[in-house]
Scaffold this motif. Structure first.
Motif, PDB file in Angstrom:
ATOM      1  N   SER A 136      32.404  42.693  22.003  1.00  0.00           N
ATOM      2  CA  SER A 136      32.776  41.382  21.465  1.00  0.00           C
ATOM      3  C   SER A 136      34.110  40.915  22.033  1.00  0.00           C
ATOM      4  O   SER A 136      34.899  41.694  22.577  1.00  0.00           O
ATOM      5  N   GLN A 137      34.365  39.616  21.872  1.00  0.00           N
ATOM      6  CA  GLN A 137      35.606  39.014  22.341  1.00  0.00           C
ATOM      7  C   GLN A 137      36.803  39.412  21.473  1.00  0.00           C
ATOM      8  O   GLN A 137      37.938  39.019  21.758  1.00  0.00           O
ATOM      9  N   ALA A 138      36.553  40.229  20.455  1.00  0.00           N
ATOM     10  CA  ALA A 138      37.660  40.738  19.639  1.00  0.00           C
ATOM     11  C   ALA A 138      38.617  41.553  20.494  1.00  0.00           C
ATOM     12  O   ALA A 138      39.834  41.554  20.264  1.00  0.00           O
ATOM     13  N   GLN A 161      47.236  31.448  29.558  1.00  0.00           N
ATOM     14  CA  GLN A 161      46.163  30.585  30.037  1.00  0.00           C
ATOM     15  C   GLN A 161      44.906  31.445  30.177  1.00  0.00           C
ATOM     16  O   GLN A 161      44.983  32.569  30.670  1.00  0.00           O
ATOM     17  N   PHE A 162      43.764  30.903  29.737  1.00  0.00           N
ATOM     18  CA  PHE A 162      42.536  31.696  29.797  1.00  0.00           C
ATOM     19  C   PHE A 162      41.362  30.872  30.308  1.00  0.00           C
ATOM     20  O   PHE A 162      41.366  29.643  30.267  1.00  0.00           O
ATOM     21  N   ASN A 163      40.359  31.571  30.798  1.00  0.00           N
ATOM     22  CA  ASN A 163      39.134  30.954  31.291  1.00  0.00           C
ATOM     23  C   ASN A 163      38.041  32.006  31.211  1.00  0.00           C
ATOM     24  O   ASN A 163      38.268  33.110  30.699  1.00  0.00           O
ATOM     25  N   ASN A 164      36.867  31.685  31.738  1.00  0.00           N
ATOM     26  CA  ASN A 164      35.772  32.652  31.797  1.00  0.00           C
ATOM     27  C   ASN A 164      35.131  32.570  33.177  1.00  0.00           C
ATOM     28  O   ASN A 164      34.758  31.483  33.631  1.00  0.00           O
ATOM     29  N   ARG A 165      35.029  33.702  33.865  1.00  0.00           N
ATOM     30  CA  ARG A 165      34.484  33.713  35.227  1.00  0.00           C
ATOM     31  C   ARG A 165      33.030  33.215  35.254  1.00  0.00           C
ATOM     32  O   ARG A 165      32.581  32.619  36.232  1.00  0.00           O
ATOM     33  N   LYS A 166      32.287  33.467  34.186  1.00  0.00           N
ATOM     34  CA  LYS A 166      30.891  33.015  34.142  1.00  0.00           C
ATOM     35  C   LYS A 166      30.825  31.493  34.185  1.00  0.00           C
ATOM     36  O   LYS A 166      29.946  30.910  34.832  1.00  0.00           O
ATOM     37  N   LEU A 167      31.753  30.859  33.500  1.00  0.00           N
ATOM     38  CA  LEU A 167      31.804  29.398  33.479  1.00  0.00           C
ATOM     39  C   LEU A 167      32.029  28.860  34.885  1.00  0.00           C
ATOM     40  O   LEU A 167      31.335  27.957  35.350  1.00  0.00           O
ATOM     41  N   LEU A 168      32.992  29.440  35.575  1.00  0.00           N
ATOM     42  CA  LEU A 168      33.339  29.011  36.926  1.00  0.00           C
ATOM     43  C   LEU A 168      32.194  29.314  37.896  1.00  0.00           C
ATOM     44  O   LEU A 168      31.822  28.473  38.733  1.00  0.00           O
ATOM     45  N   LEU A 249      33.557  31.955  25.185  1.00  0.00           N
ATOM     46  CA  LEU A 249      34.788  31.208  24.892  1.00  0.00           C
ATOM     47  C   LEU A 249      34.797  30.699  23.454  1.00  0.00           C
ATOM     48  O   LEU A 249      35.851  30.661  22.808  1.00  0.00           O
ATOM     49  N   ALA A 250      33.622  30.325  22.953  1.00  0.00           N
ATOM     50  CA  ALA A 250      33.540  29.871  21.552  1.00  0.00           C
ATOM     51  C   ALA A 250      33.888  31.024  20.613  1.00  0.00           C
ATOM     52  O   ALA A 250      34.626  30.846  19.627  1.00  0.00           O
ATOM     53  N   GLU A 251      33.357  32.222  20.911  1.00  0.00           N
ATOM     54  CA  GLU A 251      33.663  33.402  20.088  1.00  0.00           C
ATOM     55  C   GLU A 251      35.153  33.739  20.171  1.00  0.00           C
ATOM     56  O   GLU A 251      35.807  33.994  19.152  1.00  0.00           O
ATOM     57  N   LEU A 252      35.700  33.716  21.400  1.00  0.00           N
ATOM     58  CA  LEU A 252      37.119  34.016  21.577  1.00  0.00           C
ATOM     59  C   LEU A 252      37.978  33.037  20.793  1.00  0.00           C
ATOM     60  O   LEU A 252      38.948  33.440  20.126  1.00  0.00           O
ATOM     61  N   THR A 253      37.626  31.755  20.829  1.00  0.00           N
ATOM     62  CA  THR A 253      38.415  30.728  20.134  1.00  0.00           C
ATOM     63  C   THR A 253      38.482  30.982  18.640  1.00  0.00           C
ATOM     64  O   THR A 253      39.527  30.778  18.014  1.00  0.00           O
ATOM     65  N   THR A 254      37.380  31.461  18.069  1.00  0.00           N
ATOM     66  CA  THR A 254      37.403  31.736  16.620  1.00  0.00           C
ATOM     67  C   THR A 254      38.397  32.850  16.294  1.00  0.00           C
ATOM     68  O   THR A 254      39.090  32.790  15.273  1.00  0.00           O
ATOM     69  N   TYR A 255      38.473  33.861  17.158  1.00  0.00           N
ATOM     70  CA  TYR A 255      39.444  34.945  16.947  1.00  0.00           C
ATOM     71  C   TYR A 255      40.883  34.438  17.103  1.00  0.00           C
ATOM     72  O   TYR A 255      41.770  34.791  16.321  1.00  0.00           O
ATOM     73  N   LEU A 256      41.110  33.610  18.117  1.00  0.00           N
ATOM     74  CA  LEU A 256      42.463  33.083  18.337  1.00  0.00           C
ATOM     75  C   LEU A 256      42.908  32.232  17.152  1.00  0.00           C
ATOM     76  O   LEU A 256      44.081  32.267  16.751  1.00  0.00           O
TER      77      LEU A 256
END
Length: 426
Positions: A136-138, A161-168, A249-256
């Motif tokens: 998980s993104q935890a 600053q963050f991103n996701n390689r899959k997105l790119l 990224l949606a999962e990560l955002t909830t943790y942040l």
């Protein structure tokens, strides 16, 4: 005999005590933070087999050009490690009984025969934390939180600053970028903060992309500052990589948001982390005021590395973060945080009382004080000058009168205050 020209190898340097004291302060603050997050210490060899460091799951073609290679007496091909990540992946691959999840930190020297600039050398120290066994993104969120805590402990304001390689990756697929040049295109996009758009497009044109692909990439680059995570929704149903990247990224955002650090963590759709090793979320840490344009820490998810070393299709959920000790020290210099300081709490200056001074020093050390006795017969005024020059906090001048009276004075060099202490020298 020809006189030797004493100089360091280019890209390496000595750190004199004034500098090294600060560097060790930074190192201790990072290590204390790592331990507070439950990370276990690990140490790996500097010397590795070239095949290991050059494996396709290692750093990618660009970083391999910077690898220091050598051979031993047995003509085995060896290399100096260029980071701590692949040696760590090797440890997990070699020790299948390690309980998961496995959280480790390592602080050590690495070597790259690359360009030299402020805060970037050919021999430098990395401070890494990696977690294996958390899908998980935890895991990403915890490492981002840990980074913010580490720099808070150092009293340095940063942003992540963050991103996701899959997105790119998925987006470039939509732009019809061929698989064979995908990573090279990503490397070019990673330069967006460093080179003009025209230079990036010239470099991309050399990869023989179609005019349509180049136009789409240029439009993407020129949209800098306008793109949000939501901007990628238009490709969500068209590409599985974009879909997975948005989900992560949606999962990560909830943790942040839960950790209340979302204001210090900024989505950057152009962040690429040039190394091919990364498979998901990626991030870089920057000084909040932009004093240094280079990152002072970075990391991301690399689920394929350990399985790759085992020649296995199995993936090992792995995420890591790395802090550059040398570039953080350079930031301290820019912030004027490198001032005179000393490891000594008390400096004893004996006047014909060396034996008594050594005995007093032993007593003070038993109380947890860091004590140095002046043993080179410096005159008092010269010794006091040294104390001022090196930022020594307290000085004791010990003469026969102090021995006879059974007292001595501790002088605070910053405030000038004197503290009288009763002590039996016999």
């Amino acid at each position: 005999m020809k006189k030797m020209d004493y100089q360091n190898v280019r890209g390496t340097q000595d750190y004199l005590p004034r500098q090294e004291i600060i560097r060790r302060h930074i190192r201790r603050a990072l290590e204390d933070t790592f331990i507070a997050y439950g990370c276990n210490p690990l140490e790996t060899p500097i010397l590795n087999y070239t095949d290991l460091m050059a494996s396709k799951y290692a750093g990618g073609a660009e970083i391999l050009q910077e690898m220091y290679k050598l051979t031993d007496r047995g003509e085995r091909d060896l290399a100096l490690r260029y980071d701590l990540t692949i040696p760590f992946a090797k440890v997990v691959a070699m020790n299948p009984t390690i309980p998961m999840p496995f959280k480790r930190y390592e602080i050590g020297k690495v070597f790259r025969d690359g360009p030299i600039k402020a805060g970037r050398y050919r021999e430098f120290t990395q401070c890494d934390v990696d977690i294996v066994g958390v899908e998980s993104q935890a895991a990403e969120a915890e490492l981002m939180m840990m980074a913010l805590d580490a720099f808070k402990n150092l009293n340095v304001n940063v942003e992540i600053q963050f991103n996701n390689r899959k997105l790119l990756y998925g987006l470039l697929q939509q732009f019809q970028v061929p698989e064979g040049v995908m990573n090279r295109v990503i490397l070019v996009l990673d330069k967006i903060e460093k080179v003009p758009v025209e230079s990036m497009m010239d470099e991309l044109a050399q990869l023989q992309l179609t005019s349509i692909s180049l136009a789409q990439i240029k439009a993407f680059i020129e949209s800098k500052g306008k793109l949000t995570i939501q901007s990628f929704k238009q490709w969500e149903q068209k590409n599985i990589y974009v879909q997975e990247g948005l989900q992560e990224l949606a999962e990560l955002t909830t943790y942040l948001e839960t950790l209340e650090i979302q204001e210090m963590c900024i989505f950057n759709p152009f962040l690429a982390r040039g190394l091919e090793i990364y498979t998901g979320t990626i991030y870089e840490i920057f000084l909040a005021d932009g004093t240094i344009r280079s990152s002072i820490g970075s990391g991301g998810r690399y689920d394929n590395a350990i399985g790759g070393l085992l020649n296995s299709e199995k993936t090992f959920a792995t995420v890591g973060i790395s802090f550059g000790l040398d570039v953080i020290y350079f930031a301290f210099e820019l912030l004027e945080r490198v001032k005179k300081c000393s490891v000594i709490d008390i400096y004893i200056i004996p006047i014909g009382t060396v034996k008594e001074a050594l005995k007093l020093a032993t007593n003070l050390r038993s109380q947890g004080k860091r004590v140095e006795v002046e043993l080179s017969n410096k005159k008092v005024n010269k010794a006091m000058e040294r104390a001022n020059r090196e930022g020594i906090a307290n000085v004791i001048v010990l003469g026969n009168d102090e021995i006879i009276n059974g007292t001595y004075i501790i002088k605070n060099m910053e405030t000038g205050e004197n503290q009288k202490v009763v002590y039996n020298f016999h």
